[in-house]
Enzyme design. Sequence first.
Site, short mmCIF file in Angstrom:
data_model
loop_
_atom_site.label_atom_id
_atom_site.label_comp_id
_atom_site.label_asym_id
_atom_site.label_seq_id
_atom_site.Cartn_x
_atom_site.Cartn_y
_atom_site.Cartn_z
N ARG A 44 32.48 48.19 47.40
CA ARG A 44 31.73 49.42 47.73
C ARG A 44 30.41 49.08 48.40
NH1 ARG A 44 30.38 52.39 42.93
NH2 ARG A 44 30.50 50.36 41.96
N ASN A 52 34.66 54.26 43.23
CA ASN A 52 35.82 53.77 42.51
C ASN A 52 36.61 54.95 41.98
OD1 ASN A 52 35.19 51.06 42.87
ND2 ASN A 52 34.11 50.90 40.94
#
Length: 100
Positions: free
Chosen positions: A25, A43
Amino acid sequence: MSSEQTGTVRSTWFVRGRVQGVGFRWWTRARALEIGLVGHARNMDDGRVEVVAEGTREELDRLDALLREEVSGTARPGRVTAVGRVDQDARGDVAGFVEK
């Protein structure tokens, strides 16, 4: 102005593989900011990472190639096994690019 007038579109990617807990990320956020995109990477409960970004089609295609590791010399964290992409109209309600 509408998204058609500004040339802005929105894409959502669902990235599968070993992409949680490996800096994916953060890496995605850094690449998106370099390109000039706004959106987020988060997520998901099923182990995937959802990436939502708004920008021009060209900018979104650049991020798409990076997520799919089609750009040489780019060391992406983790291991991506599949990437799905859905394009939509831009909402224009996003600023910056964040990790969720």
